[in-house]
Write an enzyme that holds these catalytic residues in place. Structure first.
Site, PDB file in Angstrom:
ATOM      1  N   LYS A  14      -8.178  -4.715  12.803  1.00  0.00           N
ATOM      2  CA  LYS A  14      -6.900  -4.247  13.356  1.00  0.00           C
ATOM      3  C   LYS A  14      -6.571  -4.973  14.660  1.00  0.00           C
ATOM      4  O   LYS A  14      -5.391  -5.210  14.956  1.00  0.00           O
ATOM      5  CB  LYS A  14      -6.942  -2.734  13.557  1.00  0.00           C
ATOM      6  CG  LYS A  14      -7.040  -1.951  12.236  1.00  0.00           C
ATOM      7  CD  LYS A  14      -5.865  -2.238  11.312  1.00  0.00           C
ATOM      8  CE  LYS A  14      -5.806  -1.299  10.122  1.00  0.00           C
ATOM      9  NZ  LYS A  14      -4.649  -1.548   9.253  1.00  0.00           N
ATOM     10  N   SER A  18       1.614   3.515  -2.400  1.00  0.00           N
ATOM     11  CA  SER A  18       1.485   4.584  -3.409  1.00  0.00           C
ATOM     12  C   SER A  18       1.171   5.941  -2.787  1.00  0.00           C
ATOM     13  O   SER A  18       1.481   6.977  -3.364  1.00  0.00           O
ATOM     14  CB  SER A  18       0.397   4.226  -4.426  1.00  0.00           C
ATOM     15  OG  SER A  18      -0.881   4.372  -3.857  1.00  0.00           O
ATOM     16  N   ILE A  58      -4.370  10.405  11.395  1.00  0.00           N
ATOM     17  CA  ILE A  58      -3.341  10.857  10.461  1.00  0.00           C
ATOM     18  C   ILE A  58      -4.030  11.399   9.210  1.00  0.00           C
ATOM     19  O   ILE A  58      -4.943  10.757   8.666  1.00  0.00           O
ATOM     20  CB  ILE A  58      -2.411   9.680  10.059  1.00  0.00           C
ATOM     21  CG1 ILE A  58      -1.895   8.910  11.292  1.00  0.00           C
ATOM     22  CG2 ILE A  58      -1.259  10.184   9.182  1.00  0.00           C
ATOM     23  CD1 ILE A  58      -0.952   9.665  12.197  1.00  0.00           C
ATOM     24  N   TYR A  84     -13.644  -2.493  10.982  1.00  0.00           N
ATOM     25  CA  TYR A  84     -12.264  -2.008  10.869  1.00  0.00           C
ATOM     26  C   TYR A  84     -11.520  -2.291  12.179  1.00  0.00           C
ATOM     27  O   TYR A  84     -10.397  -2.812  12.181  1.00  0.00           O
ATOM     28  CB  TYR A  84     -12.281  -0.510  10.564  1.00  0.00           C
ATOM     29  CG  TYR A  84     -10.922   0.140  10.466  1.00  0.00           C
ATOM     30  CD1 TYR A  84     -10.159   0.023   9.299  1.00  0.00           C
ATOM     31  CD2 TYR A  84     -10.397   0.873  11.523  1.00  0.00           C
ATOM     32  CE1 TYR A  84      -8.905   0.626   9.204  1.00  0.00           C
ATOM     33  CE2 TYR A  84      -9.151   1.479  11.439  1.00  0.00           C
ATOM     34  CZ  TYR A  84      -8.411   1.355  10.270  1.00  0.00           C
ATOM     35  OH  TYR A  84      -7.171   1.949  10.189  1.00  0.00           O
ATOM     36  N   GLY A 128       0.825  -1.222   0.000  1.00  0.00           N
ATOM     37  CA  GLY A 128       0.000   0.000   0.000  1.00  0.00           C
ATOM     38  C   GLY A 128       0.847   1.256   0.000  1.00  0.00           C
ATOM     39  O   GLY A 128       0.546   2.226   0.694  1.00  0.00           O
TER      40      GLY A 128
HETATM   41  N1  LIG Z   1      -4.964   7.578   8.324  1.00  0.00           N
HETATM   42  C1  LIG Z   1      -5.199   7.217   9.556  1.00  0.00           C
HETATM   43  O1  LIG Z   1      -5.691   8.015  10.366  1.00  0.00           O
HETATM   44  C2  LIG Z   1      -4.842   5.820  10.026  1.00  0.00           C
HETATM   45  C3  LIG Z   1      -4.957   5.560  11.396  1.00  0.00           C
HETATM   46  C4  LIG Z   1      -4.634   4.306  11.865  1.00  0.00           C
HETATM   47  C5  LIG Z   1      -4.216   3.324  10.996  1.00  0.00           C
HETATM   48  N2  LIG Z   1      -4.123   3.587   9.663  1.00  0.00           N
HETATM   49  C6  LIG Z   1      -3.661   2.487   8.805  1.00  0.00           C
HETATM   50  O2  LIG Z   1      -2.527   2.912   8.077  1.00  0.00           O
HETATM   51  C7  LIG Z   1      -2.464   2.203   6.837  1.00  0.00           C
HETATM   52  C8  LIG Z   1      -2.339   3.222   5.702  1.00  0.00           C
HETATM   53  O3  LIG Z   1      -3.509   4.035   5.714  1.00  0.00           O
HETATM   54  P1  LIG Z   1      -3.591   5.461   5.010  1.00  0.00           P
HETATM   55  O4  LIG Z   1      -4.236   6.378   5.955  1.00  0.00           O
HETATM   56  O5  LIG Z   1      -2.299   5.815   4.395  1.00  0.00           O
HETATM   57  O6  LIG Z   1      -4.694   5.108   3.899  1.00  0.00           O
HETATM   58  P2  LIG Z   1      -4.739   5.376   2.326  1.00  0.00           P
HETATM   59  O7  LIG Z   1      -6.104   4.958   1.905  1.00  0.00           O
HETATM   60  O8  LIG Z   1      -4.276   6.745   2.008  1.00  0.00           O
HETATM   61  O9  LIG Z   1      -3.643   4.344   1.777  1.00  0.00           O
HETATM   62  C9  LIG Z   1      -3.862   2.953   1.805  1.00  0.00           C
HETATM   63  C10 LIG Z   1      -3.110   2.339   0.649  1.00  0.00           C
HETATM   64  O10 LIG Z   1      -3.347   0.908   0.646  1.00  0.00           O
HETATM   65  C11 LIG Z   1      -3.641   0.528  -0.688  1.00  0.00           C
HETATM   66  N3  LIG Z   1      -4.448  -0.690  -0.714  1.00  0.00           N
HETATM   67  C12 LIG Z   1      -5.773  -0.793  -0.411  1.00  0.00           C
HETATM   68  N4  LIG Z   1      -6.185  -2.049  -0.626  1.00  0.00           N
HETATM   69  C13 LIG Z   1      -5.110  -2.751  -1.077  1.00  0.00           C
HETATM   70  C14 LIG Z   1      -4.920  -4.095  -1.470  1.00  0.00           C
HETATM   71  N5  LIG Z   1      -5.933  -4.986  -1.444  1.00  0.00           N
HETATM   72  N6  LIG Z   1      -3.693  -4.485  -1.879  1.00  0.00           N
HETATM   73  C15 LIG Z   1      -2.653  -3.588  -1.923  1.00  0.00           C
HETATM   74  N7  LIG Z   1      -2.788  -2.295  -1.565  1.00  0.00           N
HETATM   75  C16 LIG Z   1      -4.010  -1.886  -1.141  1.00  0.00           C
HETATM   76  C17 LIG Z   1      -4.396   1.718  -1.261  1.00  0.00           C
HETATM   77  O11 LIG Z   1      -4.450   1.679  -2.683  1.00  0.00           O
HETATM   78  C18 LIG Z   1      -3.605   2.869  -0.707  1.00  0.00           C
HETATM   79  O12 LIG Z   1      -2.511   3.202  -1.520  1.00  0.00           O
HETATM   80  C19 LIG Z   1      -3.739   1.364   6.767  1.00  0.00           C
HETATM   81  O13 LIG Z   1      -3.470   0.038   7.191  1.00  0.00           O
HETATM   82  C20 LIG Z   1      -4.649   2.049   7.750  1.00  0.00           C
HETATM   83  O14 LIG Z   1      -5.641   1.180   8.248  1.00  0.00           O
HETATM   84  C21 LIG Z   1      -4.440   4.804   9.163  1.00  0.00           C
END
Ligand SMILES: NC(=O)c1ccc[n+]([C@@H]2O[C@H](COP(=O)([O-])OP(=O)(O)OC[C@H]3O[C@@H](n4cnc5c(N)ncnc54)[C@H](O)[C@@H]3O)[C@@H](O)[C@H]2O)c1
Length: 255
Positions: free
Chosen positions: A164, A18, A193, A160, A16
């Site tokens: 987790k 990108s 975030i 979700y 993930g």
């Molecule tokens: N943003 C927040 O507040 C937050 C908080 C806690 C945890 N997280 C976790 O951090 C991680 C990144 O989240 P983010 O906020 O950058 O989200 P985001 O949606 O910006 O990025 C997630 C990335 O994962 C990729 N992805 C989704 N499904 C996929 C698959 N089946 N195979 C490969 N890639 C896939 C997406 O294309 C994207 O590039 C996630 O696991 C999310 O649950 C985020």
């Protein structure tokens, strides 16, 4: 701050990668000298290419791998290609994740399955595909991105939160199984975030201010805030740290 090219010769796979937190982790590891296998779904190919180009500008080798982490055959092909291009994998960051907001009452079965498939099963499948490499070299660093949502959670995020919590339970047992093989496994739990996913919690200014008020650092997190702690778990500085979950949330949850 990064600590120079201390990871020279080490290779990391980030899923993930990108955009958002995964992108920041990839660039943080590149800054520290890791060669990179960067994954995302095919739909994100353009953004993944941009992240890869930014990482290459730091002087490291980068391969772009399009695969759905919830599809076993795609995961194995991804790992095989990473090995063919880069040689092996020393560090794995299971970051790919999705969030679909719905109350328990209204959550469609398909949404439950999708979230579990990407967040929980994806972490398992990629780990399982990488473990033989780590076992053969008697070295590995696995960092799984969970969430403070997996410990506490918020309304409309029960599936979700469950996914987790599954990642954290998986990591604790994984750490016990692979510790004797020279492999560590830890979780980072981001707080709120600002990413495409994080916006779900942040679009409404009142909600955003509410989160700031609940955070000791009194601000919303940036993706770059997560990169350093993940790099620690990918490095030899954490050689005797395993089975842990570290909140990276600016002090929402105090322990
Ligand atoms: N943003 C927040 O507040 C937050 C908080 C806690 C945890 N997280 C976790 O951090 C991680 C990144 O989240 P983010 O906020 O950058 O989200 P985001 O949606 O910006 O990025 C997630 C990335 O994962 C990729 N992805 C989704 N499904 C996929 C698959 N089946 N195979 C490969 N890639 C896939 C997406 O294309 C994207 O590039 C996630 O696991 C999310 O649950 C985020």
């Amino acid at each position: 701050m990064a600590q120079g090219n201390r990871a020279q010769g080490k290779i990391a796979l980030v899923t993930g990668a990108s955009r958002g937190i995964g992108r920041a982790i990839a660039l943080g590891l590149a800054e520290r000298g890791f060669d990179l296998a960067l994954n995302d779904i095919a739909r994100q190919a353009g953004a993944l290419a941009e992240t890869a180009a930014e990482a290459r500008a730091q002087g490291v080798r980068v391969v772009e791998l399009h695969a759905d982490v919830s599809a076993k055959d795609e995961v194995q092909a991804m790992v095989d290609r990473a090995v063919a291009e880069l040689g092996t994998i020393h560090a794995l960051v299971n970051n790919a994740g999705i969030l679909i907001a719905a109350t328990v009452e209204a959550c469609p079965e398909t949404a439950w399955d999708q979230v579990m498939d990407v967040n929980a099963k994806g972490t398992f499948l990629v780990t399982q595909a990488v473990l033989p490499l780590m076992k053969a070299q008697a070295y590995g660093r696995i960092c799984n991105i969970a969430s403070i949502g997996g410990k506490h959670g918020a309304p409309e995020q029960a599936h979700y939160s469950a996914s987790k919590a599954a990642v954290m339970g998986f990591t604790r047992v994984l750490a016990q199984e692979v510790g004797p093989l020279g492999i560590t496994a830890n979780c980072v739990c981001p707080g709120i975030i600002l990413t495409d996913m994080g916006r779900v919690n942040l679009d409404d200014p009142a909600i955003r201010d509410g989160w700031k008020a609940k955070t000791a650092m009194a601000r919303i997190g940036a993706p770059e805030d997560v990169a350093g702690p993940v790099a620690f778990f990918c490095s030899d500085d954490s050689a005797f740290v395993t089975g842990q979950t570290l909140n990276v949330d600016g002090g929402i949850v105090l322990s």
